[in-house]
Design an enzyme around this catalytic site. Structure first.
Site, PDB file in Angstrom:
ATOM      1  N   TYR A  30       9.600   2.528   1.840  1.00 39.33           N
ATOM      2  CA  TYR A  30      10.002   1.226   1.977  1.00 39.33           C
ATOM      3  C   TYR A  30      11.596   1.062   1.687  1.00 39.33           C
ATOM      4  O   TYR A  30      12.001  -0.156   1.217  1.00 39.33           O
ATOM      5  CB  TYR A  30       9.359   0.215   1.423  1.00 39.33           C
TER       6      TYR A  30
ATOM      7  N   GLY B 233       0.912  -1.090  -0.121  1.00 39.34           N
ATOM      8  CA  GLY B 233      -0.190  -0.006  -0.305  1.00 39.34           C
ATOM      9  C   GLY B 233       0.708   0.588  -0.027  1.00 39.34           C
ATOM     10  O   GLY B 233       0.686   2.214  -0.756  1.00 39.34           O
TER      11      GLY B 233
ATOM     12  N   HIS C 206       9.674   3.303   6.868  1.00 39.55           N
ATOM     13  CA  HIS C 206      10.010   1.900   7.137  1.00 39.55           C
ATOM     14  C   HIS C 206      11.439   1.062   6.382  1.00 39.55           C
ATOM     15  O   HIS C 206      11.865   0.241   8.138  1.00 39.55           O
ATOM     16  CB  HIS C 206       9.464   0.794   6.131  1.00 39.55           C
TER      17      HIS C 206
HETATM   18  C1  FMN Z   1      -3.912  -6.602   7.342  1.00 39.93           C
HETATM   19  C2  FMN Z   1      -3.278  -5.253   6.395  1.00 39.93           C
HETATM   20  C3  FMN Z   1      -2.061  -4.807   6.521  1.00 39.93           C
HETATM   21  C4  FMN Z   1      -1.054  -4.601   6.250  1.00 39.93           C
HETATM   22  N1  FMN Z   1       0.017  -3.948   5.843  1.00 39.93           N
HETATM   23  C5  FMN Z   1       0.992  -3.652   5.088  1.00 39.93           C
HETATM   24  C6  FMN Z   1       1.861  -2.767   5.416  1.00 39.93           C
HETATM   25  O1  FMN Z   1       2.508  -3.091   6.186  1.00 39.93           O
HETATM   26  N2  FMN Z   1       2.416  -2.014   4.188  1.00 39.93           N
HETATM   27  C7  FMN Z   1       1.936  -1.748   3.208  1.00 39.93           C
HETATM   28  O2  FMN Z   1       2.673  -1.304   2.243  1.00 39.93           O
HETATM   29  N3  FMN Z   1       0.508  -1.966   3.078  1.00 39.93           N
HETATM   30  C8  FMN Z   1       0.072  -2.739   3.656  1.00 39.93           C
HETATM   31  N4  FMN Z   1      -1.089  -2.809   3.246  1.00 39.93           N
HETATM   32  C9  FMN Z   1      -2.301  -2.867   2.073  1.00 39.93           C
HETATM   33  C10 FMN Z   1      -1.905  -4.079   1.336  1.00 39.93           C
HETATM   34  O3  FMN Z   1      -0.355  -4.160   1.231  1.00 39.93           O
HETATM   35  C11 FMN Z   1      -2.256  -3.725  -0.340  1.00 39.93           C
HETATM   36  O4  FMN Z   1      -3.586  -3.120  -0.116  1.00 39.93           O
HETATM   37  C12 FMN Z   1      -1.798  -4.883  -1.149  1.00 39.93           C
HETATM   38  O5  FMN Z   1      -0.529  -4.863  -1.810  1.00 39.93           O
HETATM   39  C13 FMN Z   1      -2.802  -4.097  -2.299  1.00 39.93           C
HETATM   40  O6  FMN Z   1      -3.678  -5.510  -3.020  1.00 39.93           O
HETATM   41  P1  FMN Z   1      -4.438  -5.717  -3.341  1.00 39.93           P
HETATM   42  O7  FMN Z   1      -5.592  -4.661  -4.075  1.00 39.93           O
HETATM   43  O8  FMN Z   1      -4.218  -7.280  -4.466  1.00 39.93           O
HETATM   44  O9  FMN Z   1      -5.516  -6.457  -2.172  1.00 39.93           O
HETATM   45  C14 FMN Z   1      -1.889  -4.008   4.761  1.00 39.93           C
HETATM   46  C15 FMN Z   1      -3.580  -4.033   4.303  1.00 39.93           C
HETATM   47  C16 FMN Z   1      -3.739  -5.464   4.852  1.00 39.93           C
HETATM   48  C17 FMN Z   1      -5.450  -5.714   5.128  1.00 39.93           C
END
Ligand code: FMN
Length: 213
Positions: free
Chosen positions: A154, A148, A160
């Protein structure tokens, strides 16, 4: 090449779902043999437990490490673990695709590692076989992940720190420990904030990366 694609995302219509579908099509187009472990779809049980060992040696105290070392000699693991172990044995390359959850892989995938890559399978603590003498020598592994957060956060010096460093407990301490060659992790940053056009571009870039394998 024989490729095991281990995938963890709870929603097939997500960007990760599209990334996985793109990958499977590209790998098949290139003539690779592919097996998929879609962990959420399989409802893979991620928690290591006593019933993973149907022929427990010590019924008084459950020591998973010692039970695994004994079970590896006879193959006495529960059937879900055995099926995944067969896929690992078969594969030349293991690809793990997942969204970053709290700077790591989702628990369901870590649970797959705990239960499937059991002590004695990819490394042997009795003969000290690890790293150069790891039991998966000849295999390769690659992580594919989405975040995200933006790349700056990162990166080294970012809030981070470098995401590649956070992935080392798996890339180095699991995969390299077991003797596998680790390919550079494929990371797509800021995946949750993507517009349709960038999403399509990212799918195409990933496809090209896989066609180069
Ligand atoms: C429980 C949870 C924890 C997350 N932790 C992080 C994180 O630590 N760092 C980050 O960049 N994104 C984090 N995210 C965001 C996800 O990585 C992101 O929404 C995802 O990679 C997007 O892909 P998608 O649209 O296929 O779900 C988190 C999302 C969830 C649900």
């Amino acid at each position: 090449m024989k490729i095991l694609y281990v995938y963890a995302h709870p929603e097939p219509k997500s960007f990760n779902g599209a990334l996985k579908d793109t990958a499977l099509a590209a790998l098949q187009e290139k003539g690779h043999e592919v097996k998929l472990s879609d962990l959420y779809a399989m409802k893979f049980h991620p928690v290591l437990k006593a019933s993973d060992f149907p022929e427990r040696k010590n019924l008084e105290i459950f020591n998973p490490f010692l039970e695994a070392i004994k079970a590896i000699k006879t193959g006495a693991f529960s059937s879900d673990i055995k099926e995944e172990m067969e896929k690992v044995k078969w594969a030349d390359l293991l690809i793990f695709q997942f969204p970053i959850y709290f700077t790591a892989m989702p628990a369901i995938m870590k649970g797959w590692i705990d239960r499937v890559l059991a002590p004695g399978f990819g490394f042997d603590p009795v003969t000290n076989s690890a790293y150069d003498t790891g039991l998966f020598k000849g295999k390769s592994a690659m992580l594919v992940t989405t975040t995200g957060a933006p790349k700056e956060i990162y990166s080294e010096g970012g809030a981070h720190g470098d995401l590649n460093r956070h992935l080392e407990p798996v890339t180095h301490c699991v995969f390299e420990y077991m003797g596998m060659k680790v390919l550079p992790s494929y990371i797509i940053y800021e995946a949750s904030a993507m517009k349709w056009e960038r999403g399509a571009e990212e799918l195409e870039k990933y496809k090209q990366r896989l066609l180069e394998l």
